[in-house]
Scaffold this motif. Structure first.
Motif: not given
Length: 335
Positions: A229-235, A277-288, A309-314
């Motif tokens: 969870p704290d890997n560099m790639s998690s940011n 989305i897979h990691h439920r980091r929805f708050s980061t989506l607008p910034r991305l 939307p497709v990923t959220l549905y999946e």
């Protein structure tokens, strides 16, 4: 794009097992994992190794653990430096290495015992135009269980255009590379970290090497790439900013690669939105999405109105299934 050939020495009577390989391990606060990593390096069937652990200003017991290993294995040497990031740590290691063949492994990753032996054999057989050999990887968790296998198509030869599309090597622990290639690429670039955009040091280095040399691949799973969870790639915003900086550098040198770079932005955008989305980091989506829009409004719109939307549905279907499904079988342990 200038193509070089490696300056690998001509080996006539020398047994490949007698060739020294330098292994560089950058380590920062790695006390939980460094012993496992060192054990996997020590277990290499190619035993003529120089193992350089570069402690990058750790504040835990990483250095003490390495010193314990070094007291029992003269191949291991600890190098200390102030904290400067993974790129500077790797550069310190390869510049102090004695060999012209250098392998890198991060301080929480693992190798299969035959990793360096098979990569060296392929490198020697592929010289002089090939200067970097990599292998497939699996992702492992904190308990060394395999959570994912990368089963993508093999890529070898002149792979520069493919690297602009995506990082098929996937991590910083996969490659055996010649000193000549490291020198042509000027090693790993610390500017990403200095600009708060760390995360893509590996792919930038691979791109710089691929501008001049061909790559080879051992088509087997030889790297255990640990995901935490704290890997560099998690940011995720930092990772996206890092990738965009890489592409900016390539664009400056290769304006003729506009199409490939655009494809690289699109593919990475899709990956990072889906990952959020897979990691439920929805708050980061607008910034991305905003960061992507500054590069390409069209790609950003595709992410916002299609991919997300497709990923959220999946994921909604998956979460409902998992909630009512029986317990999953235990994941296979890293070999």
């Amino acid at each position: 794009m200038t193509r070089h050939v490696s300056n690998i020495e001509t080996i006539v009577d020398m047994n490949p097992g007698e060739i020294l390989i330098s292994v560089v391990i950058p380590a920062y606060n790695a006390e939980r994992w460094i012993a496992r990593t060192l054990e996997s390096v020590q277990a290499q069937t190619h035993s003529n190794l120089e193992i350089l652990v570069v402690d990058d200003g750790s504040r835990d017991n990483s250095a003490a653990i390495v010193e314990q290993f070094a007291a029992c294995d003269p191949r291991i040497r600890l190098i200390r430096q102030p904290n400067g990031g993974v790129a500077r740590a790797r550069n310190t290691g390869w510049r102090q290495a004695k060999s012209d063949y250098i392998a890198f492994v991060d301080a929480d990753d693992l190798w299969t015992p035959d990793k360096t032996e098979r990569q060296l054999a392929l490198l020697l057989a592929s010289a002089p135009e090939v200067a970097l050999i990599y292998s497939r990887y699996v992702m492992i968790d904190a308990d060394d269980r395999v959570s994912y296998r990368w089963d993508g198509p093999p890529h070898d030869g002149w792979v520069f255009d493919t690297l602009l599309s995506y990082n098929f090597i996937g991590n910083g622990s996969a490659a055996l590379v010649t000193r000549a290639a490291l020198e042509v690429a000027d090693g790993f670039d610390p500017a990403l970290r200095d600009n708060n955009a760390q995360g893509c040091e590996d792919i930038l280095f691979y791109c710089r090497v691929a501008e001049h040399y061909a790559f080879g691949m051992v088509d087997d799973y030889q790297i255990g790439y640990r995901q935490l969870p704290d890997n560099m790639s998690s940011n995720l915003p930092c990772m996206l900013r890092s990738w965009l900086m890489v592409l900016d550098e390539i664009r400056d040198r290769h304006p003729e690669k506009k199409k490939q770079i655009h494809g690289g932005i699109a593919r990475y955008s899709r990956w990072i939105v889906r990952r959020a989305i897979h990691h439920r980091r929805f708050s980061t989506l607008p910034r991305l999405i905003a960061m992507i829009a500054r590069q390409s409004p069209r790609i950003a719109a595709t992410m916002l109105f299609n991919v997300a939307p497709v990923t959220l549905y999946e994921q909604f279907i998956k979460w409902r299934f998992v909630k009512h499904a029986p317990p999953a079988p235990r994941q296979r342990q890293w070999r």
